[in-house]
Design a protein around this motif. Structure first.
Motif, PDB file in Angstrom:
ATOM      1  N   LEU A 119      -9.554   2.428   6.634  1.00 55.85           N
ATOM      2  CA  LEU A 119      -9.418   1.142   6.315  1.00 55.85           C
ATOM      3  C   LEU A 119     -10.708   0.398   6.168  1.00 55.85           C
ATOM      4  O   LEU A 119     -11.432   0.481   7.015  1.00 55.85           O
ATOM      5  CB  LEU A 119      -8.505   0.415   7.584  1.00 55.85           C
ATOM      6  N   PRO A 120     -11.139  -0.033   4.970  1.00 57.17           N
ATOM      7  CA  PRO A 120     -12.353  -0.605   4.824  1.00 57.17           C
ATOM      8  C   PRO A 120     -12.611  -2.196   5.212  1.00 57.17           C
ATOM      9  O   PRO A 120     -12.651  -3.031   4.614  1.00 57.17           O
ATOM     10  CB  PRO A 120     -12.275  -0.554   3.215  1.00 57.17           C
ATOM     11  N   ARG A 148      -2.655   4.082  -0.439  1.00 59.32           N
ATOM     12  CA  ARG A 148      -4.174   3.565  -0.621  1.00 59.32           C
ATOM     13  C   ARG A 148      -3.888   2.151  -0.646  1.00 59.32           C
ATOM     14  O   ARG A 148      -5.011   1.411  -0.208  1.00 59.32           O
ATOM     15  CB  ARG A 148      -4.974   4.267  -1.597  1.00 59.32           C
ATOM     16  N   GLU A 149      -3.091   1.717  -1.439  1.00 59.41           N
ATOM     17  CA  GLU A 149      -2.855   0.165  -1.888  1.00 59.41           C
ATOM     18  C   GLU A 149      -2.386  -0.513  -0.649  1.00 59.41           C
ATOM     19  O   GLU A 149      -3.019  -1.617  -0.309  1.00 59.41           O
ATOM     20  CB  GLU A 149      -1.990  -0.129  -3.052  1.00 59.41           C
ATOM     21  N   SER A 152      -5.394  -0.929   1.692  1.00 59.84           N
ATOM     22  CA  SER A 152      -6.309  -1.956   1.348  1.00 59.84           C
ATOM     23  C   SER A 152      -5.586  -3.438   1.706  1.00 59.84           C
ATOM     24  O   SER A 152      -6.532  -4.326   2.200  1.00 59.84           O
ATOM     25  CB  SER A 152      -6.522  -2.104  -0.103  1.00 59.84           C
ATOM     26  N   HIS A 153      -4.486  -3.378   1.642  1.00 62.15           N
ATOM     27  CA  HIS A 153      -3.813  -4.884   2.153  1.00 62.15           C
ATOM     28  C   HIS A 153      -4.002  -4.860   3.614  1.00 62.15           C
ATOM     29  O   HIS A 153      -4.273  -6.134   4.353  1.00 62.15           O
ATOM     30  CB  HIS A 153      -2.492  -4.733   1.784  1.00 62.15           C
ATOM     31  N   ALA A 155      -6.473  -3.512   5.479  1.00 64.59           N
ATOM     32  CA  ALA A 155      -7.971  -3.964   5.927  1.00 64.59           C
ATOM     33  C   ALA A 155      -8.175  -5.353   5.565  1.00 64.59           C
ATOM     34  O   ALA A 155      -8.994  -6.097   6.360  1.00 64.59           O
ATOM     35  CB  ALA A 155      -8.635  -2.942   4.821  1.00 64.59           C
TER      36      ALA A 155
END
Length: 232
Positions: A119-120, A148-149, A152-153, A155
């Motif tokens: 998680l970025p 992956r999407e 991103s949410h 994160a």
């Protein structure tokens, strides 16, 4: 172009942040990931703070068990993905050579493939979205594109929570999640002492008992700890 199915994207965009704790937010993301990512039987979110990993959200006890087996060892895909920022996949636990003892243990629990996606999060927190499957080779590239999407949410949600929640409330959320893990550790210690077994065996006893009684593992652990005699 987004790989997310329209229904999944709609659910993600409809999450309301106002007045929701981080635990409540992550529970919603876990539910969406489990239902929206093909092949993911169970899902969890690992967060790492001050080098201490804990499960901040999970879909069921199998995911929690898969996480805890890594925390006991101090390594594994969810821990290593969170720390390194590298996506880590295990297509078949029975052939895994990077974490052989973990893979063997979690395969006995019923997990045969897994992926951990970092998680970025641009904060002091590290983390990973973990997907677990009871089948080998269950999490292919199309599935991972969706995951992956979703990651991103998640994160962004964590970053917003850290940025906008007042520090006292966020600290309370983090402490609550970490206390849950501490209760599990206490319960395991009691089981180890009573049965003269290893930590891994104690966790398995706890997991099987939670399934047999149809109660959440953390609730059972809390009950065991509350029944312990006071130390003089």
């Amino acid at each position: 172009m987004s790989k997310l199915p329209a229904a999944v994207l709609a659910e993600l965009l409809n999450i309301r942040f106002a007045d929701a704790s981080l635990e409540q937010l992550l529970a919603q993301y876990v539910r969406i990931a489990q239902s929206g990512v093909d092949g993911a039987d169970e899902v969890s979110i690992t967060l790492i703070r001050n080098n201490r990993p804990f499960t901040a959200g999970h879909s069921g006890d199998l995911a929690l068990a898969a996480d805890e087996l890594q925390y006991e060892r101090g390594y594994g895909p969810c821990v290593d993905a969170g720390v390194s920022g590298v996506e880590l996949a295990i297509p078949d636990m029975r052939d895994e050579a990077r974490w052989p003892d973990y893979a063997a243990a979690v395969a006995q629990e019923g997990v045969l493939s897994a992926v951990s996606l970092p998680l970025p999060v641009q904060t002091e927190l590290l983390g990973a979205l973990n997907l677990y499957s009871r089948k080998p080779e269950a999490l292919g590239e199309e599935t991972l594109a969706v995951a992956r999407e979703v990651a991103s949410h998640i994160a962004v949600a964590i970053g917003n929570a850290v940025s906008y929640q007042d520090s006292a409330r966020l600290a309370e959320d983090m402490q609550a999640a970490m206390r849950s893990r501490a209760v599990i550790e206490q319960a395991k210690g009691a089981i180890m002492a009573q049965n003269r077994c290893s930590a891994e065996q104690a966790f398995e006893i706890l997991r099987v008992a939670s399934m047999g009684r149809n109660v959440k593992l953390r609730d059972l652990a809390k009950d065991i700890v509350e029944r312990l005699p006071d130390t003089p």
